[in-house]
Design a protein around this motif. Structure first.
Motif, PDB file in Angstrom:
ATOM      1  N   ARG A 235     -66.642  67.260-114.241  1.00 17.93           N
ATOM      2  CA  ARG A 235     -66.396  68.305-115.239  1.00 17.93           C
ATOM      3  C   ARG A 235     -65.181  67.956-116.098  1.00 17.93           C
ATOM      4  O   ARG A 235     -65.183  68.156-117.315  1.00 17.93           O
ATOM      5  N   ARG A 236     -64.145  67.444-115.465  1.00 23.96           N
ATOM      6  CA  ARG A 236     -62.900  67.202-116.183  1.00 23.96           C
ATOM      7  C   ARG A 236     -62.933  65.905-117.001  1.00 23.96           C
ATOM      8  O   ARG A 236     -62.172  65.769-117.960  1.00 23.96           O
ATOM      9  N   THR A 237     -63.794  64.962-116.623  1.00 24.87           N
ATOM     10  CA  THR A 237     -63.764  63.651-117.279  1.00 24.87           C
ATOM     11  C   THR A 237     -65.013  63.331-118.087  1.00 24.87           C
ATOM     12  O   THR A 237     -64.953  62.520-119.014  1.00 24.87           O
ATOM     13  N   CYS A 238     -66.156  63.926-117.752  1.00 24.09           N
ATOM     14  CA  CYS A 238     -67.432  63.521-118.352  1.00 24.09           C
ATOM     15  C   CYS A 238     -68.259  64.710-118.830  1.00 24.09           C
ATOM     16  O   CYS A 238     -69.493  64.610-118.899  1.00 24.09           O
ATOM     17  N   PHE A 239     -67.616  65.826-119.136  1.00 16.84           N
ATOM     18  CA  PHE A 239     -68.324  67.025-119.590  1.00 16.84           C
ATOM     19  C   PHE A 239     -69.343  67.498-118.554  1.00 16.84           C
ATOM     20  O   PHE A 239     -70.369  68.087-118.900  1.00 16.84           O
ATOM     21  N   GLY A 240     -69.066  67.268-117.268  1.00 13.25           N
ATOM     22  CA  GLY A 240     -69.995  67.655-116.217  1.00 13.25           C
ATOM     23  C   GLY A 240     -70.855  66.484-115.781  1.00 13.25           C
ATOM     24  O   GLY A 240     -70.719  65.356-116.269  1.00 13.25           O
ATOM     25  N   GLY A 241     -71.762  66.767-114.858  1.00 13.16           N
ATOM     26  CA  GLY A 241     -72.619  65.713-114.336  1.00 13.16           C
ATOM     27  C   GLY A 241     -73.945  66.246-113.870  1.00 13.16           C
ATOM     28  O   GLY A 241     -74.098  67.440-113.591  1.00 13.16           O
TER      29      GLY A 241
ATOM     30  N   ASP B 154     -77.836  53.793-117.657  1.00  9.85           N
ATOM     31  CA  ASP B 154     -77.242  54.608-116.589  1.00  9.85           C
ATOM     32  C   ASP B 154     -76.100  53.898-115.868  1.00  9.85           C
ATOM     33  O   ASP B 154     -75.184  54.552-115.365  1.00  9.85           O
ATOM     34  N   SER B 155     -76.152  52.565-115.812  1.00 12.04           N
ATOM     35  CA  SER B 155     -75.144  51.823-115.056  1.00 12.04           C
ATOM     36  C   SER B 155     -73.750  51.937-115.670  1.00 12.04           C
ATOM     37  O   SER B 155     -72.743  51.737-114.977  1.00 12.04           O
ATOM     38  N   ILE B 156     -73.657  52.248-116.956  1.00 13.80           N
ATOM     39  CA  ILE B 156     -72.355  52.371-117.614  1.00 13.80           C
ATOM     40  C   ILE B 156     -72.168  53.735-118.279  1.00 13.80           C
ATOM     41  O   ILE B 156     -71.161  53.966-118.950  1.00 13.80           O
ATOM     42  N   LYS B 157     -73.112  54.626-118.085  1.00 17.16           N
ATOM     43  CA  LYS B 157     -73.087  55.886-118.830  1.00 17.16           C
ATOM     44  C   LYS B 157     -71.844  56.721-118.539  1.00 17.16           C
ATOM     45  O   LYS B 157     -71.222  57.264-119.456  1.00 17.16           O
ATOM     46  N   LEU B 158     -71.456  56.853-117.270  1.00 12.44           N
ATOM     47  CA  LEU B 158     -70.300  57.693-116.953  1.00 12.44           C
ATOM     48  C   LEU B 158     -69.046  57.158-117.625  1.00 12.44           C
ATOM     49  O   LEU B 158     -68.245  57.930-118.171  1.00 12.44           O
ATOM     50  N   SER B 159     -68.855  55.864-117.589  1.00  7.67           N
ATOM     51  CA  SER B 159     -67.681  55.279-118.222  1.00  7.67           C
ATOM     52  C   SER B 159     -67.729  55.462-119.732  1.00  7.67           C
ATOM     53  O   SER B 159     -66.711  55.753-120.367  1.00  7.67           O
ATOM     54  N   TYR B 160     -68.904  55.304-120.313  1.00  5.18           N
ATOM     55  CA  TYR B 160     -69.076  55.489-121.753  1.00  5.18           C
ATOM     56  C   TYR B 160     -68.715  56.927-122.157  1.00  5.18           C
ATOM     57  O   TYR B 160     -67.994  57.144-123.134  1.00  5.18           O
ATOM     58  N   ILE B 161     -69.206  57.876-121.377  1.00  5.35           N
ATOM     59  CA  ILE B 161     -68.915  59.285-121.675  1.00  5.35           C
ATOM     60  C   ILE B 161     -67.434  59.580-121.470  1.00  5.35           C
ATOM     61  O   ILE B 161     -66.821  60.314-122.258  1.00  5.35           O
ATOM     62  N   PHE B 162     -66.823  59.001-120.432  1.00  4.91           N
ATOM     63  CA  PHE B 162     -65.395  59.226-120.200  1.00  4.91           C
ATOM     64  C   PHE B 162     -64.571  58.691-121.368  1.00  4.91           C
ATOM     65  O   PHE B 162     -63.586  59.313-121.785  1.00  4.91           O
TER      66      PHE B 162
ATOM     67  N   LEU C 235     -72.135  70.900-123.865  1.00  2.00           N
ATOM     68  CA  LEU C 235     -72.445  69.566-123.353  1.00  2.00           C
ATOM     69  C   LEU C 235     -72.558  69.578-121.834  1.00  2.00           C
ATOM     70  O   LEU C 235     -73.323  68.798-121.264  1.00  2.00           O
ATOM     71  N   GLY C 236     -71.805  70.454-121.184  1.00  4.11           N
ATOM     72  CA  GLY C 236     -71.911  70.562-119.732  1.00  4.11           C
ATOM     73  C   GLY C 236     -73.295  71.000-119.296  1.00  4.11           C
ATOM     74  O   GLY C 236     -73.851  70.485-118.322  1.00  4.11           O
ATOM     75  N   TYR C 237     -73.859  71.965-120.017  1.00  4.53           N
ATOM     76  CA  TYR C 237     -75.243  72.372-119.739  1.00  4.53           C
ATOM     77  C   TYR C 237     -76.201  71.199-119.934  1.00  4.53           C
ATOM     78  O   TYR C 237     -77.078  70.944-119.096  1.00  4.53           O
ATOM     79  N   MET C 238     -76.033  70.464-121.031  1.00  4.13           N
ATOM     80  CA  MET C 238     -76.887  69.304-121.299  1.00  4.13           C
ATOM     81  C   MET C 238     -76.770  68.269-120.186  1.00  4.13           C
ATOM     82  O   MET C 238     -77.770  67.676-119.763  1.00  4.13           O
ATOM     83  N   ARG C 239     -75.546  68.055-119.715  1.00  2.00           N
ATOM     84  CA  ARG C 239     -75.319  67.061-118.654  1.00  2.00           C
ATOM     85  C   ARG C 239     -75.852  67.567-117.312  1.00  2.00           C
ATOM     86  O   ARG C 239     -76.471  66.810-116.565  1.00  2.00           O
TER      87      ARG C 239
END
Length: 592
Positions: free
Chosen positions: A20-26, A98-106, A401-405
């Protein structure tokens, strides 16, 4: 006490908190993936320094990008909207593996943080290319552990070596001081010799760097024009240092260190509109003096290079003051942890962050690594009965964006469905606006009130009207699977994909599982015993909502039978929808 590392695995609650704090949720899968990692392992995944640059935004009337070429057929205001819609896709990692998505979003989360700190208004800047290139500068400095390496012009020259350019918050501050968007936003283009404009110099000191001290405990001035950490004299001298630059509307003046466009000095080879001579600062800035470098001047006259060097000296002087590191770390803390700071917290956690910041030459990444892996970021330290779960009210960007994520709602493909993409992303921008944030159009020069306005801070996101619009957004976004519209979630399919049938078949277990993923306060939940972060009354409220329209004599038993025997999917879908409506329209879901 210093930031101590949390060494245990994250588990579901802490993994969801970190996202939530780094990637708009998950998503459910992302939360589960991080749950088995330690904070150190999870945060290491967020800092991937080999990410691709974003695909450039496209003008739908030409089918081509307009950022580097300037060739577009859409009107300027339309290009600004396309740019903002494009950036929503970047923040959601649209089209990213997906392999880099979290880092990209952060990385985009940090771009958003920089935007809240170094504020810009699109209506003032009035140029989508300027906005894009400022954002590109933020992106370049988001992950700053590694410096910028510029290879030699002639790689065949055996004596040639790479040029190492610092990549840190201080260097970003220098680059922003001559950024085209900033030169327009804070009137730097009007700051010339003999007619100074102090706007940027003032905001650089007050908002972007050293500040006026801890809000609620700001030191008293000792003389007229004193702000304790800087003075009016420093604003005036700073304006002289910064004088002589204007906007490069051709975007052809490229900074050799960043590869991005910047402003230009007035006068060509000689910076004729720059205030000449030494600039002397007050005792608050250690009586510093900015001295033009004769080796960079042309026949004793200032040049673009000598003015840039003066700006560099000025920013160095600001960052030499210990309060600058504390001021910036307070901003970081409020964005990622909690808005309320007192002197005790400043003397402890903030000072520890500032020490890390300074020791690492003002790089943000080591500070974030220490903060996001710390026990303090997640839960109460020894001697405290409070924690940081659910301590921030979601911004409209975080809400939408959190809802979308959370529900993995796909965006139309940017390459093949461009018009659909812009329509849908434009609707999302409208939702964000209705909830209280006109993206890239903050009300004040200081930025969005939630990130700077003492003492209310993020509570400014909640009014009767804004809260109603949040709830309406959720209500319209959930579907039982009939007459689906773009952006809606088929709740039945969502549950079947993400929850184990053995959990779903028991209503109490299912409600608790949903709460554990979506609500920040979800420890020790039980319908039978007290002591959980949600009371049994609160859990029963969600259950009552779930079965509000049930006609069964035994709704819970009927629910289990329907799941065991795969009966009546429409009834089950409606009951899931009612549960999610109740939970996502709850006060708890507005927190992160």
């Amino acid at each position: 006490m210093p930031l101590s590392v949390l060494t245990s695995t994250l588990g579901r609650k802490r993994a969801a908190h970190l996202l939530r704090r780094t990637c708009f949720g998950g998503s459910i899968a992302e939360i589960d993936s991080l749950a088995s990692l330690t904070p150190t392992q999870a945060v290491a995944q967020l800092f991937n320094t080999t990410l691709p640059d974003p695909v450039l935004p496209v003008d739908p009337l030409t089918g081509n990008e307009w950022i580097t070429t300037g060739n577009a057929q859409s009107e300027g205001f339309e290009l600004e909207r396309y740019f903002l819609a494009w950036h929503l896709g970047q923040m959601l990692g649209n089209g990213i593996d997906d392999s880099i998505k979290l880092s990209y979003i952060f990385r985009e989360r940090l771009v958003f943080f920089f935007h809240t700190h170094f504020t810009t208004k699109r209506s003032v800047v009035g140029n989508s290319r300027s906005l894009f290139y400022q954002q590109a500068l933020f992106r370049l400095f988001a992950f700053d552990q590694e410096d910028i390496i510029i290879p030699p012009e002639d790689p065949e020259d055996p004596e040639a070596t790479d040029t190492i350019v610092p990549r840190n918050f201080k260097q970003l501050t220098k680059k922003l001081s001559v950024d085209n968007a900033m030169l327009v936003f804070l009137d730097g283009r009007f700051n010339v010799k003999g007619s100074p404009n102090e706007n940027y110099a003032r905001e650089l000191l007050e908002l972007y760097s050293i500040g006026r001290g801890l809000e609620g405990n700001v030191p008293e001035p000792e003389f007229q024009g004193d702000y304790f950490f800087y003075t009016e004299e420093d604003v005036q001298a700073g304006a002289e240092v910064l004088s002589g630059f204007t906007v490069d509307t051709s975007f052809s003046n490229i900074d050799e260190e960043t590869g991005l466009p910047r402003g230009v000095v007035r006068g060509g080879n000689i910076a004729s509109r720059h205030e000449e001579g030494n600039k002397t600062f007050s005792t608050r800035l250690a009586n510093g003096v900015v001295t033009p470098d004769a080796d960079l001047m042309l026949a004793g006259n200032p040049t673009e290079e000598s003015v840039l060097d003066e700006i560099s000296q000025f920013v160095d002087l600001i960052y030499d003051q210990g309060e600058t590191a504390r001021s910036i770390c307070r901003e970081v803390y409020r964005f990622f942890v909690y808005h309320q700071l007192d002197q005790a917290l400043q003397d402890d956690i903030i000072q520890d962050m500032a020490d890390i910041f300074t020791a690492n030459e003002f790089k943000l990444q080591p500070v974030l690594e220490a903060l996001l892996t710390s026990q303090h970021f997640y839960e109460a330290e020894a001697g405290s009965d409070d924690n940081n779960f659910g301590s921030i009210i979601k911004s409209p960007v975080d809400m939408v964006l959190g809802y979308m994520r959370n529900f993995e709602v796909p965006l139309p493909d940017y390459a093949t469905e461009l018009e659909d993409y812009y329509d849908f992303a434009g609707d999302l921008l409208g939702e964000i606006n209705r909830q209280g944030m006109d993206y890239y159009e903050p009300f004040e020069v200081a930025g969005y009130a939630a990130y700077h306005q003492f003492p209310i801070f993020n509570r400014s996101w909640i009014t009767t009207n804004y809260l109603t619009n949040r709830y309406n957004f959720i209500r319209l976004a959930l579907s039982d699977g009939t007459n689906m519209e773009m952006g809606q979630v088929n709740v039945f399919d969502f549950v079947e994909r993400n929850f184990d049938a053995a959990t779903v078949r028991i209503a109490d277990d299912f409600i608790i599982a949903v709460a554990e993923y979506f609500l920040p306060t979800s420890d020790n939940l039980s319908f039978d015993t007290t002591g959980g972060e949600l009371t049994t009354e609160r859990l029963n409220y969600f259950k009552t909502a779930m079965f509000a329209f049930a006609i069964d004599a035994d709704p819970e038993g009927a629910w289990t039978t329907r799941w065991d025997d795969n009966l009546d999917p429409n009834t089950r879908a409606n009951q899931i929808k009612e549960l999610l409506n109740a939970m996502l329209q709850s006060p708890e879901y507005q927190l992160m």
